[in-house]
Scaffold this active site. Structure first.
Site, mmCIF file in Angstrom:
data_model
loop_
_atom_site.group_PDB
_atom_site.id
_atom_site.type_symbol
_atom_site.label_atom_id
_atom_site.label_comp_id
_atom_site.label_asym_id
_atom_site.label_seq_id
_atom_site.Cartn_x
_atom_site.Cartn_y
_atom_site.Cartn_z
ATOM 1 N N GLU A 101 95.608 31.084 -67.837
ATOM 2 C CA GLU A 101 96.838 30.374 -68.167
ATOM 3 C C GLU A 101 96.888 29.079 -67.348
ATOM 4 O O GLU A 101 96.605 29.125 -66.154
ATOM 5 C CB GLU A 101 98.068 31.226 -67.852
ATOM 6 C CG GLU A 101 99.334 30.567 -68.374
ATOM 7 C CD GLU A 101 100.594 31.400 -68.130
ATOM 8 O OE1 GLU A 101 100.499 32.481 -67.537
ATOM 9 O OE2 GLU A 101 101.659 30.927 -68.532
ATOM 10 N N GLU A 157 105.196 40.294 -62.543
ATOM 11 C CA GLU A 157 104.004 40.382 -63.392
ATOM 12 C C GLU A 157 104.079 41.620 -64.282
ATOM 13 O O GLU A 157 103.694 41.580 -65.450
ATOM 14 C CB GLU A 157 102.714 40.405 -62.558
ATOM 15 C CG GLU A 157 102.557 39.250 -61.572
ATOM 16 C CD GLU A 157 102.817 37.875 -62.157
ATOM 17 O OE1 GLU A 157 102.578 37.657 -63.349
ATOM 18 O OE2 GLU A 157 103.289 36.988 -61.395
ATOM 19 N N HIS A 161 106.311 41.046 -67.268
ATOM 20 C CA HIS A 161 105.701 40.206 -68.301
ATOM 21 C C HIS A 161 105.039 41.043 -69.397
ATOM 22 O O HIS A 161 104.802 40.543 -70.493
ATOM 23 C CB HIS A 161 104.615 39.306 -67.687
ATOM 24 C CG HIS A 161 105.092 37.950 -67.269
ATOM 25 N ND1 HIS A 161 105.875 37.151 -68.070
ATOM 26 C CD2 HIS A 161 104.850 37.215 -66.150
ATOM 27 C CE1 HIS A 161 106.110 35.997 -67.453
ATOM 28 N NE2 HIS A 161 105.503 36.019 -66.279
HETATM 29 N N1 B3K Z 1 102.102 33.123 -65.655
HETATM 30 C C1 B3K Z 1 101.566 32.863 -64.348
HETATM 31 C C2 B3K Z 1 101.526 31.438 -63.973
HETATM 32 C C3 B3K Z 1 100.384 30.670 -64.530
HETATM 33 C C4 B3K Z 1 100.359 29.290 -63.958
HETATM 34 C C5 B3K Z 1 99.310 28.443 -64.570
HETATM 35 N N2 B3K Z 1 99.192 27.178 -63.908
HETATM 36 C C6 B3K Z 1 102.282 33.617 -63.295
HETATM 37 C C7 B3K Z 1 103.645 34.042 -63.595
HETATM 38 O O1 B3K Z 1 104.541 33.275 -63.826
HETATM 39 O O2 B3K Z 1 103.855 35.220 -63.655
HETATM 40 ZN ZN ZN Z 2 105.798 34.603 -64.805
#
Ligand code: B3K
Ligand code: ZN
Length: 853
Positions: free
Chosen positions: A119, A296, A299
């Protein structure tokens, strides 16, 4: 030349082709690492005959369409082929050198382990692909590597096969049954210590839980595991969401650009958010781990099962998931303290972003480098927007909205509008004006005036709102603001508590049948991310500190009171008048210090006085030197007037083994140092007798304000003790970077050569250079410009080495508008120097060019 062109939300088009399945075969072999990617493609737009795949200048060994080698065109950012078929198979073989990848994006090596970060757009550094979140495929991944060096070969989903090969090599094959965008792909190969456990979901499915850490760190992995189990249970009970795979893995790595990454079934974490034991981690570290592990994990539903249609929608998953992790922490710990921390992020950092050159709405409209938009606006203001919806709907209707969102969109890549529509449809609450929070940038200013008609017993509030123009938008409309209000009687009783709907630029609210004029507690709990203007008197603030029902409102009143005292003294300095502190202010603080009804952690929050940078965020322009003097004066006066009470409270808390007590003890210790050197002895004995890192660090922080032989000797002791433990040395680097010493900067320059420091590790850079620029305002803004020079040199070094980290560090330099002209000139010169760099990264270009525009 890297492409510096912006992409626009308004230009979104669905993909002309999609990829339904991909088989990846990784042969991990140093600089000869090979990736075979076999994708099944389906054409969506029959008018298209050319397939354009994203990719970042990889070495391509072969390209085959339905098994036949074909011609292709490769440029800086893509590979394209003629593909006049409705369905076909494409096989691309690329060769990578993970060891040479210092950007920590794509496939790279962290301390001997292979790992990935995809990401936002890192997958295009592994193979040529439709690297966009609305292309969802089923992944099968085979990983092959040397068995001795890399005994664990991990990827997303379920393990389906493994075996031993010739030449000491082995392989593992994984399959992820859930279609996912490329940014959620992950691979890890390495040798680790492994902590295993199990979670039984509420439908009685066992899930294997694994936490992988560097060898020798197993004893530091238990808190992360416990946090994971709590997260899984909480998401079931509060959000009705259950985990969906048979296995959940967390791998901790040393080299990582941010906190952690939610790859499906295989989270990769910065060691900072996994490793902890009481001797090496503070209470704040423990809390941070619990919240990031939760974030996390959450998510998995908000981000993975339902993902974003395009990157402009990032807040769809991040704002919502931050809201969820904040609620998790608040349900498990102190709701008030968690709320205070969230409010500080908005007021101290997000408001600054709004008033600077990178201002953007929570759903940005144009982007040059997506990694620049993982911001406090998208994340934290995004979470505030979700929180406002929660306030408007209430928990039951909010949860009904979540349920409908998942019913409608599970397995899809959707937009922020899809989310608000589900919320509106499920609740019946009209969110049409509210959705402006997604498209309008900037901080609304809400000005309130009060009046009381004694004859009628009527209290009137006139509420006006106006959003100042930002660099990205010149016209602003009125927002829908939930405005939480309490009216408090002279005796301290609550007379009324309600959330007002503020929707237009001027509104009046009348409250009748009041025997006397109440004290208003306005925008309670920070019910909207706005700046409140109300001319509170000292009496009113003192009254709120004592009687507001909301603990957060009491804290806010204390911040307003002390801030007002500091600004009054800035004015005194300008008028060449003597500085002084109103006794009512120190009395109010004394009341808090002595209070036994308030939680220790809350008293600690009140006693943690606003930082220089927090104060700067309260004004449009600042005389930094006067502010520093006035702040030191007010803190010194306050501490001296309350010395006895601080010392008593300090000694009392020393006996209590709880995080709240430790926070309060350390806050008292810090203030006592402002009274006299005699209190150094308390810091010394606290350090020497410390049984945990919170106490050791608290003592060092208390002594960090000025040079002393005691500070020197304790810092040396700490260095010797922890030299081999990088995360613990990070705290030492930050102490050095934020010290009040005049020679701080000269020391930091030397410290870049210290064995504990390295420009290639983001944690080290953030601890030393990041902390200096963001938190040592006096030294960073030195009038000889050397503070800016130090940051600039670091950014120049990192431009090629790690552009993401370089661009994160630059924030304090682009927010120059609040400072005096001499400083502005120096800061701009530094920015010009960066802009002139040959091969400037997109990341830096976007920020610097906007700042100098
Ligand atoms: N989704 C990732 C962050 C990614 C950042 C890329 N530069 C972590 C988070 O927000 O959970
Ligand atoms: Zn996040």
């Amino acid at each position: 030349m890297t492409q510096m062109k912006a992409k626009y939300l308004k230009d979104y088009l669905p993909p002309a082709y999609t990829i339904t399945h991909i088989d990846l075969d990784f042969n991990l072999a140093g600089e000869q690492t090979r990736v075979i990617a076999k994708s099944q493609l389906v054409r969506k737009d029959s008018a298209q005959t050319r397939l354009v795949l994203d990719g970042d200048q990889m070495k391509v060994l072969s390209v085959k369409l339905n098994g036949e080698a074909i011609d292709y065109v490769q440029d800086e950012t893509s590979l394209s082929i003629e593909a006049d078929f409705s369905e076909f198979e494409l096989e691309i073989v690329t060769q990578l050198d993970p060891e040479a990848n210092s950007s920590l994006e794509g496939l790279y090596m962290s301390d001997g382990a292979y790992c990935t970060q995809c990401e936002a757009e890192g997958f295009r550094r592994i193979t040529y692909f439709l690297d966009r979140p609305d292309v969802l495929a089923i992944y099968t991944v085979r990983v092959e590597a040397d068995k001795n060096a890399f005994p664990y070969l991990l990827s997303n989903g379920n393990l389906i096969e493994q075996g031993t090969l010739e030449n000491g090599r082995h392989f593992v094959q994984w399959q992820d049954p859930f279609p996912k965008p490329a940014y959620l792909f992950a691979l890890v190969a390495g040798d680790f210590d492994l902590l295993e456990d199990e979670f039984i979901t509420r439908s009685q499915r066992p899930v294997k839980l694994q936490v992988f850490v560097d060898k020798g760190n197993l004893h530091k992995s238990h808190h992360a595991m416990a946090s994971l189990k709590k997260s899984m249970a909480w998401d079931e009970s509060r959000f009705d969401l259950e985990y969906d795979l048979d296995i959940y893995m967390i791998v901790a790595v040393d080299f990582f650009n941010m906190g952690a990454m939610e790859n499906k079934g295989l989270n990769v974490f910065n060691t900072k958010y996994v490793l902890a034991d009481t001797s090496s981690a503070t209470d704040d570290d423990y809390h941070g781990i619990e919240s990031v592990v939760g974030h996390e994990y959450f998510h998995n539903w908000t981000g993975n099962r339902v993902t974003c249609r395009d990157w402009f929608q990032l807040s769809l998953k991040e704002g919502l998931t931050v809201f969820r992790d904040q609620e998790f922490s608040s349900d498990l710990g102190s709701r008030a303290v968690n709320r205070i921390h969230a409010i500080k992020v908005i007021k101290n950092q997000q408001f600054a972003e709004d008033s600077g050159p990178m201002a953007h709405p929570i759903r940005p409209e144009s982007v040059i480098e997506m990694n620049n938009f993982y911001t406090v606006t998208v994340y934290n203001k995004g979470a505030e927007v979700i929180r406002m919806m929660h306030t408007l709907l209430g928990e039951a209707r909010f949860q009904a909205g979540m349920k409908l969102y998942f019913e409608r969109h599970d397995g899809q890549a959707v937009t922020c509008d899809d989310f608000t529509t589900a919320m509106q449809d499920a609740s019946g609450v009209d969110l049409s004006q509210f959705t402006l929070w997604y498209s309008q940038s900037g901080t609304p200013v809400v000005s309130v005036a009060e009046s009381f008609d004694e004859v009628k017993g009527e209290y009137k509030l006139v509420i006006e709102q106006q959003t100042p123009v930002t660099v990205d938008q010149t016209t602003k409309a009125a927002m829908h603001i939930p405005f939480d209000l309490e009216l408090i009687s002279a005796d301290g009783d609550s007379m009324l508590s309600e959330v007002l709907d503020v929707k237009s630029s001027h509104q009046e609210f009348v409250f009748s049948d009041l025997a006397h004029k109440p004290t208003p507690s306005l925008l309670q709990n920070f019910s909207a991310p706005v700046k409140l203007h109300f001319d509170y008197s000292v009496e009113q603030l003192v009254h709120l500190m004592r009687f507001a029902s909301s603990e957060v409102a009491r804290w806010e009143a204390s911040v307003a009171l002390i801030s007002q005292s500091i600004w009054d003294n800035v004015a005194n300095l300008a008028a060449k008048k003597a500085m002084h502190l109103d006794l009512r202010v120190s009395d109010a603080y004394r009341g808090v210090i002595l209070s036994d009804s308030l939680d220790a952690s809350l008293v600690a929050e009140v006693l943690t006085l606003p930082s220089v940078s927090a104060l700067i965020e309260q004004v449009n322009s600042v005389d930094l030197d006067a502010l520093v003097l006035a702040r030191d004066f007010v803190i010194g006066e306050l501490a001296s007037t309350c010395e006895d009470e601080l010392l008593t409270r300090y000694c009392e808390q020393a006996e209590v083994d709880e995080a709240g007590a430790r926070a309060l003890k350390n806050a008292c210790l810090l203030l006592l140092q402002k009274v006299s050197d005699q209190h150094q002895q308390h810091a010394q004995s606290q350090y020497e007798n410390a049984l945990n890192m919170t106490d050791s660090l608290g003592a060092l922080q208390a002594l960090n304000g000025e040079e002393s032989s005691l500070r020197e000797s304790l810092m040396t002791d700490y260095e010797k003790r922890w030299l081999e433990t990088p995360l613990v040395m990070d705290k030492w680097l930050t102490l050095q970077a934020t010290s009040g010493s005049e020679t701080c900067l000269e020391r930091l320059e030397k410290l870049t050569e210290h064995s504990s420091f390295s420009f290639s590790n983001p944690n080290r850079v953030r601890s030393l250079v990041g902390a200096f620029a963001a938190a040592n305002l006096v030294q960073f803004h030195r009038l000889d410009g050397k503070g800016y020079g130090f940051l600039t040199e670091t950014i120049i070094k990192l431009n090629k080495l790690n552009p993401q980290v370089a661009a994160r560090l630059i924030t304090p330099l682009i927010q120059f508008k609040k400072f005096d002209l001499d400083r502005q000139k120096l800061m701009k010169a530094s920015l010009e120097q960066i802009l002139a760099l040959p091969e400037l990264s997109k990341d830096l270009y976007e920020k610097v060019s906007k700042a100098l525009d």
